[in-house]
Structure formats: structure tokens, C-alpha cells
Design an enzyme around this catalytic site. Structure first.
Site, PDB file in Angstrom:
ATOM      1  N   THR A 270      40.016  37.432  33.934  1.00 16.06           N
ATOM      2  CA  THR A 270      39.745  36.321  34.853  1.00 16.06           C
ATOM      3  C   THR A 270      39.086  35.168  34.113  1.00 16.06           C
ATOM      4  O   THR A 270      39.435  33.996  34.315  1.00 16.06           O
ATOM      5  CB  THR A 270      38.850  36.801  36.010  1.00 16.06           C
TER       6      THR A 270
ATOM      7  N   GLN B 182      49.562  42.049  33.580  1.00 17.22           N
ATOM      8  CA  GLN B 182      50.276  43.252  33.987  1.00 17.22           C
ATOM      9  C   GLN B 182      51.329  43.705  32.976  1.00 17.22           C
ATOM     10  O   GLN B 182      51.728  44.863  32.982  1.00 17.22           O
ATOM     11  CB  GLN B 182      50.949  43.028  35.350  1.00 17.22           C
TER      12      GLN B 182
ATOM     13  N   SER C  87      44.155  41.000  30.044  1.00 22.23           N
ATOM     14  CA  SER C  87      42.936  41.763  30.295  1.00 22.23           C
ATOM     15  C   SER C  87      43.094  43.187  29.790  1.00 22.23           C
ATOM     16  O   SER C  87      44.068  43.872  30.113  1.00 22.23           O
ATOM     17  CB  SER C  87      42.647  41.784  31.805  1.00 22.23           C
ATOM     18  N   ALA C  88      42.131  43.660  29.006  1.00 17.66           N
ATOM     19  CA  ALA C  88      42.269  44.937  28.304  1.00 17.66           C
ATOM     20  C   ALA C  88      42.308  46.129  29.235  1.00 17.66           C
ATOM     21  O   ALA C  88      42.980  47.126  28.954  1.00 17.66           O
ATOM     22  CB  ALA C  88      41.126  45.095  27.301  1.00 17.66           C
TER      23      ALA C  88
ATOM     24  N   CYS D  61      45.799  45.030  56.600  1.00 17.71           N
ATOM     25  CA  CYS D  61      45.086  46.049  57.362  1.00 17.71           C
ATOM     26  C   CYS D  61      43.994  46.718  56.539  1.00 17.71           C
ATOM     27  O   CYS D  61      43.224  47.511  57.076  1.00 17.71           O
ATOM     28  CB  CYS D  61      46.071  47.096  57.868  1.00 17.71           C
TER      29      CYS D  61
END
Length: 459
Positions: free
Chosen positions: A70, A177, A194-195, A320
Site C-alpha cells: 500500500t 497479486q 507486496s511481499a 453481506c
């Protein structure tokens, strides 16, 4: 207990664990210092940077380590926008980007910049023509994920990068991803990852900025990591992240082929075993380990809890399971069913027996949740009116759709049922119900309390 949520965080790879333990003894000193311990730490940092850059497909001096994926996204977006502010303040993103990109876009817009969202098809994919229409002379940056984090669809990064290059616009790719499965194709300009998505330790991100891209780091100046990621680096975690990336990439082709067979089995059998289910995402152009499906008439939170009780850890993009009562922005952009949404993402080493066990448990779990919600196949009755209106105000996902399913048989073919709902999810799930059940969605109209959604019975 099978863990099927590697898209959120992959289990720590054995190589990462070994590298982390070893570097705790060797990499504790300041790599900026010239004494022996500092030089040793610097060697470890340089080796990790070279290994990571080789996996990314960039030069070592183009890559820095950040405290998270991030952070890498935020630093990348802010740095390019600031570096190209004379070009303009226009930012282009896809409608299905990770929240880190969308939050950066919101901040940019709040500061006076403009943002264009490029839509996606029902599989969750953008088109190069969509980006061609969105970028222009005042566009400072375009962003596109390499693969979607909720449904697994792989994006046409190379084609979009070519469009952006012709327009003179840098492209930032969120590769969180996909990077563990292989390098990102195409002439991208900036890349973030990201690791913990590939089995490295949490707290390590990558930010690669190609030479020639105008980039102005934001925040106070710092001498570390080319000024793009301030503060003392977590060297043991960085070493473990780079080592595990190299290890997973060495295994990627064989593991991808094996997991793709298991995911194909899930995609086929879930649709056969569970009534009223929609498998979403591109069936072919997708990540090898991930499948997402949504079940009609199911409370997503209850479904995930029951699967957890049965021994399976999965996740959901369903409204939901959220306190916001709004559907996942990815599912909303795709226009697919959001209620009862389940994302299964298999870690390396998942066995056929584990997948078969999940398939044995799932139909009973879904049926049990539906039964508790009062879902049943309505008895055939004579139509009572050509038009019905249901008051579903105050009812939350999936109850408005359940009420619609009960009522549609009470109007004749050609008749209409109108559902009055104040649940934002109904805007997505009622049209999706129509598509799944073969009825016509007429449209929506505002009411003093909530919104009226009208459906026409076709059979």
C-alpha cells in the site's frame, strides 16, 4: 485445516523463514555505515535488491523497498503526479483497482485533481480502447492492476501500456497479486508489489520506477532508498522477501499448472453442485490459483462462518460481510451478483483431496444457510395481480432478493414485481437475479424512502 485465502496473505514460504532467521544475525546493522557490520548489511541489501529487480524485470537502481505494498502504491501515485504536475492533474484508473489505488485517487481528487475511471466488462477486464479514450494531453498518470485481487481476471497490461506510451503517459501497475507467478509484461513505467502476497514476510513492499519517468518524492527529504521510502529499512524482512520471491518464481510454472487443474475443477463443480450460483471472473485469462463465486439467497457472513466451522478459511467481497452495506466495488463494476460471495485462493501445495473435501462440504453449508434464512422453492399458485409491490425497507442482503423470488410467481407472465428497498446492494443483486433467473429487469426509480426496483416476469 485448509487455508484457502492466499490472495489476502500467503503462508510464509520456507525459504523466507530460513532467510529471515539467518539475516537476523547478519543484517541488524545500518547499511549506510562504512564499518564492518554496516558493510555486511549493505551487501545483504544490495543482493536483495538485485534479486528483486531481476524478478520484476527492472534495473536494481530503479527499485526501492517500502514498508508495505500500500505504501508503494501511495508513494508511486503521489510521486508521479507531483513530478508531472506541469503536464496536468488528470489521473486515470480502472474501476476495479485495489482500494490503495482508489484511495490515492480520492486524495488526488480532493486536492483539486481530476480522475477518470475506466469501466470493465462482466469478467472484470478493461480494454485498451477504454484507456485510449480516457488518456489525453493533460493526463499525468494512468494506473492498472496486473490481475484483479477479488476475481482473478488478468488485465491486458501490455496493450494498455502501449496505448499510454503513444499518449506519452506513464503507466503504474499494481502487481501485488501476480508478481509471484511471473514478471509483468509490457512497457510499464512504475510497478508496486507486496511481499506477503507471494509468501514473504508482511511489512515489505516494492516500488520500481523506470529511468526517464518524472518522479518527485513527497514528504520530508530522506537519504535512504533514493528518497522514495524514508526510514531505516527492515533488512531481515527485505532479505526474506527477495529470497522467497526468487524461490516461488522458480516453482511458479509447475505450481500454476497444477493449481489451474484444481481451480478448473472448482469452477465446474461448484456450478453443478450448488443451485443458483454464479462463478465470476474470466474463465481463461485469470490467475491460476483463484476462483470466486456468488450464491443467491445467502448471507455472505453466515456462509463464511459456516465454512470456517467446517474447517475451510476463505474470504469474500460480499456486502453481506461488510459494515458498509454496500457491494464490493469490483463486483459492482462488473455488474455481477454480490450476495453470498466466496473467494477461494489456493496456496502452493494444496492437494486434490483438500479441494474435493471443500466441494463435499459446500453444498450442505449453502443449503443450511438458505434454510435458516427461510429460503424454499415456492409452491405454484394462481397469479393474484398483474403488478405487485413489496416493501423490503429495512431488510438487508440477501432478504430483498429472497422476497422477490417468493413473489415473482404471484404475477402472471408479463406482470411486474416492484421491490422497495433501502439496501444499496439491491441495485446490483436484483438485476443479477433477473439475469440468473431469466426475467427482465425493468429499472429503478427513487422513492421518498429507498428505491423501487421493477422486474417483469418472463416465464
Amino acid at each position: 485445516m485448509p487455508y484457502f485465502d492466499t490472495a489476502s496473505a500467503a503462508p510464509l514460504h520456507p525459504v523466507a523463514r530460513q532467510a529471515l532467521q539467518a539475516s537476523l544475525d547478519e543484517g541488524w546493522a545500518d547499511p549506510a555505515r562504512l564499518y564492518r557490520e554496516g558493510r555486511r548489511a549493505r551487501l545483504l541489501l544490495d543482493a536483495a535488491r538485485e534479486a528483486a529487480a531481476d524478478a520484476v524485470g527492472c534495473r536494481p537502481d530503479e527499485l526501492v523497498f517500502t514498508p508495505s505494498g500500500t505504501h508503494a502504491v501511495h508513494a508511486g501515485v503521489a510521486g508521479v503526479l507531483a513530478g508531472r504536475r506541469r503536464v496536468g492533474g488528470h489521473l486515470v484508473v480502472s474501476a476495479v483497482e485495489h482500494s490503495s489505488v482508489l484511495h490515492a485517487a480520492q486524495l488526488h481528487q480532493a486536492g483539486g485533481g481530476s480522475v477518470t475511471e475506466v469501466g470493465v466488462d462482466r469478467f472484470g477486464a478493461v480494454s485498451a480502447s477504454g484507456y485510449a479514450d480516457a488518456v489525453g494531453p493533460g493526463t499525468a498518470l494512468a494506473c492498472l492492476q496486473s490481475a484483479n485481487h477479488e476475481v482473478g481476471t488478468v488485465q491486458p497490461v501490455a496493450e494498455v501500456a502501449e496505448v499510454c506510451a503513444r499518449a506519452g503517459v506513464p503507466l503504474l501497475v499494481d502487481a501485488a497479486q501476480s508478481l509471484g507467478w511471473g514478471p509483468v509484461e509490457g512497457a510499464w513505467s512504475v510497478l508496486a508489489a507486496s511481499a506477503h502476497k507471494w509468501g514473504g514476510p508482511a511489512g515489505v513492499g516494492l516500488l520500481a520506477v523506470r529511468k526517464g519517468v518524472r518522479f518527485s518524492p513527497q514528504g520530508p527529504a530522506d537519504e535512504r532508498e533514493s528518497g522514495r521510502s524514508p526510514g531505516f529499512v527492515n533488512l531481515p524482512a527485505i532479505v526474506a522477501a527477495a529470497a522467497s520471491l526468487r524461490a516461488v518464481r522458480a516453482e511458479a510454472d509447475a505450481e500454476a499448472a497444477r493449481l489451474r487443474v484444481l481451480v478448473d475443477r472448482l469452477r465446474r463443480r461448484v456450478a453443478r453442485l450448488v443451485p443458483d450460483v454464479e462463478v465470476v471472473g474470466d474463465p481463461d485469462r485469470r490467475l491460476p490459483h483463484l476462483v470466486t463465486f456468488s450464491c443467491l439467497y445467502v448471507d455472505g457472513e453466515a456462509l463464511l462462518h459456516e465454512l470456517d466451522r467446517a474447517g475451510y478459511s476463505v474470504s469474500s467481497g460480499s456486502s453481506c460481510t461488510s459494515s458498509t452495506l454496500t457491494p464490493s466495488h469490483v463486483l459492482r463494476a462488473m455488474g455481477v451478483l454480490s450476495e453470498g460471495n466466496v473467494r477461494v485462493s489456493l496456496p502452493a501445495g494444496t492437494t486434490a483431496a483438500e479441494v474435493n473435501g471443500f466441494l463435499e462440504v459446500l453444498p450442505g453449508v449453502v443449503a443450511g444457510v438458505r434454510e435458516r434464512l427461510g429460503v424454499f422453492e415456492p409452491e405454484a399458485v394462481a397469479p393474484v395481480a398483474a403488478e405487485l409491490e413489496l416493501d423490503a425497507l429495512g431488510l438487508r442482503c440477501p432478504q430483498p432478493v429472497i422476497e422477490l423470488g417468493r413473489a415473482v410467481g404471484r404475477v402472471p407472465v408479463g406482470g411486474t414485481v416492484t421491490v422497495l428497498s433501502d439496501d444499496e446492494v439491491a441495485r446490483l443483486d436484483i438485476p443479477a437475479w433477473c439475469a440468473m433467473r431469466g426475467h427482465a429487469y425493468v429499472g429503478e426509480a427513487p422513492r421518498p424512502a429507498g428505491t423501487a426496483y421493477t422486474v417483469r416476469r418472463l416465464h
